[in-house]
Design a protein around this motif. Structure first.
Motif: not given
Length: 519
Positions: A334-358
């Motif tokens: 469960e902790n591992k899944v939570t960590t993965l979820f947070e990592q993917t959310q962080d990466y998704r935010q980075r992608l959103n930031d990159q898209e916003r910068k575009m």
């Protein structure tokens, strides 16, 4: 008898006056018809003369011609004539402005041609005659342009057949250099890489703004390509590394989850067996208590049953230990899944930031041309559906080139940032601002009343005129001109942009710090 003669005399006079009135009416009617024919002829010739110069004027003239064909009172057409008069006056101002620009372009092109080496004396004399001639009409300037083009054609033929064509080649190279410089600046602005590559690209952009020699421009072009490739590869490697890590963690989770499922099934089966055995022992004890009257004689059997119960207790404890380990493993998963979820959310935010910068202009931090096209198309489709007021305005900084020439491009960039931020602060959250091109900005205001949109645009204009700019120890006042319009009828986004450009031109022709609407 006398009375009869007097009456006859009066009747005769009245008949004469009636005949004269009929003749006057016929003459007036003929005159009116002649005037209408002359007016129609004039309108037709005006339509031909102004055709293609202004679509709105073409439409009004066509409507007027149609009205003149109808048997209506001509006095009712006075309002239409007033509208046409206003459009013709506006077109006259536009034509005069275009004539001035054409005059300037003739002199600039003529001076450029004069600097070309190896031209014959006769061609130079003709060129001087063209430049020295005074122009009093747009038609005369058109004739001068045609003569100038003829001289350009003759010059090109002479240069192409002679050995002295290096100057022309240098001129063409200079145009290509300017085009390459502008394209590189635009590319760097759109990419907006982070880290070392981004810093180096910004340094190159600043150098391009100042201007570099041709050899340096080639070197910088290669450097930009290298940095773009490095930045792209770095982002791809970072993405690949992240995906590999996620895949590895997911594979581990899948393996442990399968193991946990198997262990859970085994524990469930063992619990079932233990429950069955325990029920058997309990039933045996109950039956013994009922059947045995002398418990002392039943003691050996009871002792054996107690041993069996102890074995069952030990087995149950072992199962509890295994369950505890399983729960710990599930908690880890469960902790591992939570960590993965947070990592993917962080990466998704980075992608959103990159898209916003575009979609953000790197210099002014407002939306760029690509974002403008998307938003304008979106608002256009909403307007088609709901028909709410949709205002589009084009804002241009007055004499912005003078700021760059007088105080440098860094000062110009600073002014653009401050002006973009000021425009954004004067608007509401539902409004949209984007950098259109150079020193121009587009503002979209959906579903806003006439009073409110005028209030906001005037607030933008007045706020910028009051900004305290100071460059090289000099106080500088900067103003803007605004051209605005609304979606109407069969308008498309392309029509609206063209109309805002025309409105902006009218505002700038009227002077600095003006706003002009075309509805």
């Amino acid at each position: 008898m006398t009375d009869i003669n007097a009456v006859a005399s009066e009747v005769s006079k009245l008949k004469q006056r009636l005949d004269q009135a009929q003749l006057s009416y016929r003459d007036a009617s003929l005159k009116s018809r002649r005037e209408i024919v002359i007016l129609k002829r004039l309108i037709t010739r005006l339509s031909v003369a102004y055709r293609g110069l202004d679509s709105e004027l073409d439409t009004k003239l066509t409507e007027l011609r149609t009205e003149l064909d109808q048997p209506k009172d001509i006095s009712k057409l006075i309002p239409r004539l007033a509208v046409i008069e206003r459009l013709v006056t506006r077109q006259a101002g536009f034509t005069e402005k275009e004539n001035q620009r054409l005059e300037q372009q003739i002199h600039q092109s003529g001076e450029t041609l004069k600097r070309v080496h190896g031209l014959p004396a006769q061609l130079k004399r003709e060129l001087r005659n063209i430049l020295s001639a005074t122009s009093d009409s747009l038609a005369h300037n058109h004739q001068r342009i045609l003569r100038l083009l003829e001289l350009y054609e003759r010059s090109l033929k002479l240069i192409s057949t002679s050995n002295d064509n290096l100057v022309l080649k240098d001129t063409l190279d200079h145009d290509l250099q300017l085009q390459l410089t502008n394209e590189l600046q635009h590319l760097i602005t759109e990419l907006d890489f982070d880290g070392e590559s981004g810093d180096k690209l910004l340094t190159i952009r600043n150098r391009l703004l100042i201007g570099v020699p041709p050899q340096t421009l080639i070197e910088l072009s290669l450097e930009v390509l290298r940095l773009v490739l490095n930045g792209t590869h770095q982002e791809r490697r970072s993405s690949q590394k992240f995906l590999d890590s996620v895949n590895s963690d997911l594979a581990t989770l899948q393996k442990t989850t399968n193991q946990n499922v198997g262990q859970t099934s085994a524990l469930y089966a063992h619990h079932g067996e233990l429950t069955t055995e325990l029920a058997t022992v309990v039933n045996t004890v109950k039956q013994g208590l009922q059947d045995q009257k002398n418990l002392e004689n039943w003691r050996p059997t009871l002792t054996e049953l107690t041993k069996e119960l102890q074995v069952l207790v030990d087995r149950n404890r072992a199962l509890e230990k295994r369950e505890k380990m399983l729960i710990e493993q599930l908690s880890y998963n469960e902790n591992k899944v939570t960590t993965l979820f947070e990592q993917t959310q962080d990466y998704r935010q980075r992608l959103n930031d990159q898209e916003r910068k575009m979609f953000l202009d790197h210099l002014t931090k407002v939306y760029n041309r690509a974002a403008l096209n998307d938003r304008l198309e979106h608002e256009y489709r909403r307007w088609l559906r709901y028909q709410h007021p949709l205002c589009v305005s084009l804002i241009d900084i007055d004499d912005f080139k003078d700021i760059n020439d007088s105080y440098g491009h860094i000062a110009g960039d600073k002014a653009l940032k401050i002006i973009a931020r000021t425009i954004h602060q004067c608007l509401e959250e539902t409004d949209f601002i984007a950098r259109f091109d150079g020193d121009e900005f587009v503002v979209i205001m959906p579903d806003v009343s006439e009073e409110e949109r005028n209030k906001r645009l005037n607030k933008v204009r007045e706020s910028i005129s009051q900004l305290p700019f100071r460059f090289r120890d000099q106080n500088v006042t900067i103003s803007i001109s605004i051209g605005a319009t609304l979606f109407e009828g069969n308008d498309t986004p392309t029509d609206i942009i063209e109309r805002t450009e025309k409105a902006l031109y009218s505002a700038k022709s009227a002077g600095r710090n003006r706003m002009f609407w075309i509805l």
